[in-house]
Design an enzyme around this catalytic site. Structure first.
Site, PDB file in Angstrom:
ATOM      1  N   HIS A   1     -50.082 113.367  33.585  1.00 30.51           N
ATOM      2  CA  HIS A   1     -49.403 112.063  33.574  1.00 30.51           C
ATOM      3  C   HIS A   1     -48.895 111.605  32.204  1.00 30.51           C
ATOM      4  O   HIS A   1     -47.946 110.831  32.116  1.00 30.51           O
ATOM      5  CB  HIS A   1     -50.280 110.975  34.221  1.00 30.51           C
ATOM      6  CG  HIS A   1     -51.369 110.431  33.360  1.00 30.51           C
ATOM      7  ND1 HIS A   1     -52.615 111.008  33.268  1.00 30.51           N
ATOM      8  CD2 HIS A   1     -51.411 109.345  32.550  1.00 30.51           C
ATOM      9  CE1 HIS A   1     -53.368 110.297  32.446  1.00 30.51           C
ATOM     10  NE2 HIS A   1     -52.664 109.282  31.998  1.00 30.51           N
ATOM     11  N   ASP A   2     -49.503 112.090  31.102  1.00 29.96           N
ATOM     12  CA  ASP A   2     -49.061 111.673  29.757  1.00 29.96           C
ATOM     13  C   ASP A   2     -48.335 112.773  28.987  1.00 29.96           C
ATOM     14  O   ASP A   2     -47.907 112.561  27.853  1.00 29.96           O
ATOM     15  CB  ASP A   2     -50.275 111.217  28.929  1.00 29.96           C
ATOM     16  CG  ASP A   2     -50.671 109.775  29.220  1.00 29.96           C
ATOM     17  OD1 ASP A   2     -49.807 109.022  29.694  1.00 29.96           O
ATOM     18  OD2 ASP A   2     -51.840 109.416  28.992  1.00 29.96           O
TER      19      ASP A   2
ATOM     20  N   GLU B   1     -44.540 112.179  27.992  1.00 29.69           N
ATOM     21  CA  GLU B   1     -44.422 111.063  27.043  1.00 29.69           C
ATOM     22  C   GLU B   1     -44.959 111.440  25.663  1.00 29.69           C
ATOM     23  O   GLU B   1     -44.381 111.078  24.641  1.00 29.69           O
ATOM     24  CB  GLU B   1     -45.183 109.850  27.578  1.00 29.69           C
ATOM     25  CG  GLU B   1     -44.972 108.608  26.729  1.00 29.69           C
ATOM     26  CD  GLU B   1     -45.932 107.476  27.081  1.00 29.69           C
ATOM     27  OE1 GLU B   1     -45.918 106.479  26.345  1.00 29.69           O
ATOM     28  OE2 GLU B   1     -46.689 107.599  28.056  1.00 29.69           O
ATOM     29  N   ASP B   2     -46.070 112.192  25.635  1.00 24.40           N
ATOM     30  CA  ASP B   2     -46.769 112.430  24.360  1.00 24.40           C
ATOM     31  C   ASP B   2     -46.405 113.736  23.657  1.00 24.40           C
ATOM     32  O   ASP B   2     -46.666 113.884  22.467  1.00 24.40           O
ATOM     33  CB  ASP B   2     -48.287 112.406  24.585  1.00 24.40           C
ATOM     34  CG  ASP B   2     -48.788 111.022  24.970  1.00 24.40           C
ATOM     35  OD1 ASP B   2     -48.028 110.058  24.761  1.00 24.40           O
ATOM     36  OD2 ASP B   2     -49.915 110.901  25.478  1.00 24.40           O
TER      37      ASP B   2
END
Length: 739
Positions: A86-87, A90-91
């Site tokens: 999930h991240d 983005e990361d």
């Protein structure tokens, strides 16, 4: 880190991953395990250089979120993989959505993309726009893409709430406020009751730590007594249940810390006075064919032994909640003369109550029609389809139906419709169809003509009367309560307002021309300011309907020519000394300032919010408004949660530092048993307090019970608390509360 420490950490990561596979609610196939393994490896690589604020490797967070998704919510391997990833987009600069789609397929990529969009909001700040509300809006609109986006986001929020100890206190309070404002109601509406309870309790831990710890301590102290009570209750009905050859378990469910606190505030009682601090749950085994019959059989056995409260029967088996929740709830007079709630559920009902979405699909047959959750999401999208809605309004509309209880009403053809409790005949019209709502001119309930704001009750049969001539007006917003109806009415009124506004603009242009003023951006801004309006559309609309007339425009024209004089006057008026009597007004001027703001503890101009009337000693915060400067609210103000969630960047730390020269108005309410001399006892205690003045007093007595309101002028909260404690000790007084 040393090699030994790195080795230990890697071993812990491997252990956490293996545990994830073990605790999954759904049975994982070998393909499922391969998918999860691949997602774990990508997440490990994507977060390899990241650490959380606590210092631990970041990968522990996605594993923990995936574990919540697998164990507590019970979703499938696709969702577990998406939770692990999930991240990542983005990361990590090494991964994009296209990479996720190539490796894991479209479904996982859609969910991860939805979660990435929620997190990647611009950090620019605008005083007129709530970025947090925009963030919520984006999140809520992803419901239509895949509901699992929201479910994983709720799991993500739960883990963040469980690991907030290393954050700054203001950050903790902001996240906890957001959680109470949007995530807990969302979890409730999706049917994740266990997670909703955890989110609420954790939020209270950070918003009111003293209250949380006090209730937690008292619950632990009373656990032994609670277990004994459940054993006594079970003993009474056990033989009767066994005679019917039922397979069942009886257990106690303690009420959450948050709900105990809510009840204490709502009823104005202490912890010891909250009588239903736990419920008794009877869970029985059954086949689908006998499930309903056995529920009522157990109900019959329980009520044979304990007297039921007839108005507290909740039958969610015949009419399940729109979350899919099914159960029988009854309140009976248990041992020792105590009311106790008994919840009767089959194992299937219990699983749906515990897991919600996942269990619902586990038991759903292919032939069954669309499930309640999907039906609700479709209705929600219709209600919120207007993209022009202000973000805060959008979120507030959404919240309208999140926590609402349900009623069931019938159409003239006998079709059953579910509406939130408090819904009106106008809400029902919009529930049938938007066009029906727009053309509504009246309604009949149970054959009788009723107004559009008539509040419906369960069991009502409603017939909507329509007319081609009918159309929404501003009053309809007072008649409608559901998000769908309000959204449609607002859209219709906005279109009407725009049309009138366009006509008003041309009228204004002509009238200003006669006054030798050009209609341009500068004059429009001056007019908006002069008439104390918010937008140019408000101005044009008022001209269009005639509430701004020629005389008012002439006043504006003359004010322009006297602008310099007005400026001088305003400067003089600011220096006018303030009379002491004015201190009783809502706003407190700088002459009597006793609040400081921010870490630097600056003295700034402010106003006291009329919604909660804070006084010195109250826990408060400052809120930077767009047009009225700083407003000071109590931390437990009814509006605090919404402000802290939607406008966290406009919240200012505030505290009282010196209130010795200032007095504040406070109102207290007293109830109790009436007797001769009671009013004299009350007034005597108040007059004995040197620093408390009584402004007004009113008492009523009916059937031996009295209630009274007293307006007092006090210097601070400590003095008021001491007075309340003294008043409580008077013989016959039941409750003393401050409004």
């Amino acid at each position: 880190m040393t090699e030994e420490e790195i080795g230990k950490e890697n071993a812990t990561i491997t252990k956490a991953y293996k545990e994830l596979l073990k605790v999954s609610y759904t049975t994982l196939t070998s393909d499922d395990k391969k998918l999860i393994r691949k997602a774990f490896e990508v997440a490990l690589d994507g977060h390899k250089n990241q650490r959380r604020k606590s210092g631990e490797a970041y990968i522990f967070h996605p594993i923990a979120v995936a574990k919540i998704v697998a164990q507590e919510i019970g979703l499938d391997a696709t969702s577990i993989a998406a939770a692990l990833l999930h991240d990542v987009v983005e990361d990590s600069p090494d991964y994009e959505i296209v990479d996720i789609e190539k490796q894991f397929g479209k479904t996982v990529a859609t969910i991860v993309d939805g979660l990435t969009k929620i997190s990647s909001l611009s950090k620019e700040k605008d005083m007129n726009v709530s970025l947090q509300a925009e963030n919520f809006r984006k999140m809520l609109l992803t419901l239509n893409d895949d509901v699992r986006v929201i479910i994983i986001k709720i799991a993500d929020r739960l883990h963040n709430m469980q690991t907030m100890d290393s954050m700054r206190s203001d950050k903790q309070e902001k996240i906890a406020s957001e959680t109470l404002y949007i995530y807990a109601p969302l979890a409730h509406r999706i049917g994740l009751y266990n997670i909703k309870t955890k989110l609420e309790d954790l939020s209270l831990k950070y918003t009111e730590p003293d209250v949380y710890n006090d209730i937690l301590h008292k619950i632990k102290e009373s656990k032994e007594e609670q277990d004994l009570y459940i054993a006594q209750f079970s003993e009474v009905i056990k033989n009767s249940l066994d005679k019917e050859n039922l397979a069942y378990t009886i257990k106690g469910r303690p009420k959450s810390i948050f709900s105990i606190r809510k009840k204490m505030l709502k009823q104005g009682v202490s912890f010891d006075e909250v009588y239903d601090k736990f419920a008794i749950r009877i869970i029985y085994e059954s086949d689908p064919s006998t499930e309903k019959f056995l529920a009522w059989k157990i109900y019959s056995i329980v009520t044979d032994h304990f007297r039921p409260n007839p108005i507290r029967l909740r039958d969610w088996i015949s009419s399940p909640k729109s979350t899919g929740y099914e159960a029988l709830h009854i309140t009976v007079m248990g041992p020792k003369g105590r009311w106790v709630e008994v919840q009767i559920r089959s194992e299937r009902m219990n699983e749906i109550a515990e897991k919600g979405y996942a269990a619902h699909y586990k038991y759903k047959q292919e032939s069954e029609k669309e499930d309640n959750l999907e039906d609700w999401i479709n209705k929600l999208q219709e209600a919120l389809e207007n993209p022009e809605t202000n973000a805060v309004d959008f979120v507030e509309q959404f919240k309208l139906n999140l926590y609402s209880k349900e009623i069931f009403v019938f159409t003239p053809a006998g079709e059953l419709k579910s509406l939130p409790k408090g819904a009106t005949s106008l809400d029902f019209a919009f529930n049938i169809h938007t066009e029906v709502g727009m053309k509504t001119r009246g309604a009949k309930v149970n054959g009788k003509l009723v107004p559009l704001n008539h509040v419906l009750q369960s069991g009502d049969q409603v017939d909507i009367l329509t007319s081609e001539m009918a159309k929404p007006n501003a009053n309809w917003l007072d008649y409608a309560t559901t998000a769908r109806a309000r959204s449609k009415i607002k859209s219709a009124l906005k279109e009407d307002k725009k049309r009138i506004g366009e006509e008003g603009k041309e009228i204004l242009r002509r009238k200003l021309k006669q006054l030798k003023i050009n209609l341009n951006e500068a004059s429009i801004n001056e007019l908006v300011s002069f008439f104390k309006l918010k937008t140019s559309l408000d101005l044009f609309y008022r001209v269009g309907i005639g509430t701004i007339d020629n005389n008012m425009l002439k006043d504006y024209a003359s004010s322009r020519s006297n602008a310099l004089m007005s400026f001088i006057k305003s400067k003089i008026s600011k220096k006018t000394p303030i009379k002491k009597e004015e201190i009783e007004k809502d706003e407190v001027t700088t002459n009597y300032d006793s609040l400081v703001f921010g870490k630097e503890e600056e003295k700034l101009d402010y106003k006291l919010a009329s919604c909660c009337n804070p006084i010195p000693g109250d826990d408060v915060f400052g809120f930077l408004t767009v047009s009225e400067g700083i407003k000071v609210h109590k931390k437990n103000c009814p509006n605090a949660l919404s402000l802290q969630s939607n406008y966290a960047y406009r919240i200012m730390l505030a505290k009282w530092v010196d209130s010795s020269q200032q007095e504040f108005l406070a109102q207290i309410v007293i109830t109790g048993i009436d007797h001769i001399g009671l009013v004299n006892d009350i007034t005597k205690i108040i007059s004995e307090n040197m620093h408390v003045n009584m402004k007004s007093i009113s008492f009523e007595s009916d059937g031996g019970v009295f209630s009274g309101k007293i307006n007092l002028v006090v210097k601070n909260n400590t003095l008021l608390k001491k007075l309340l404690d003294k008043l409580k000790k008077i013989n016959g007084i039941d409750k003393v509360t401050r409004l």
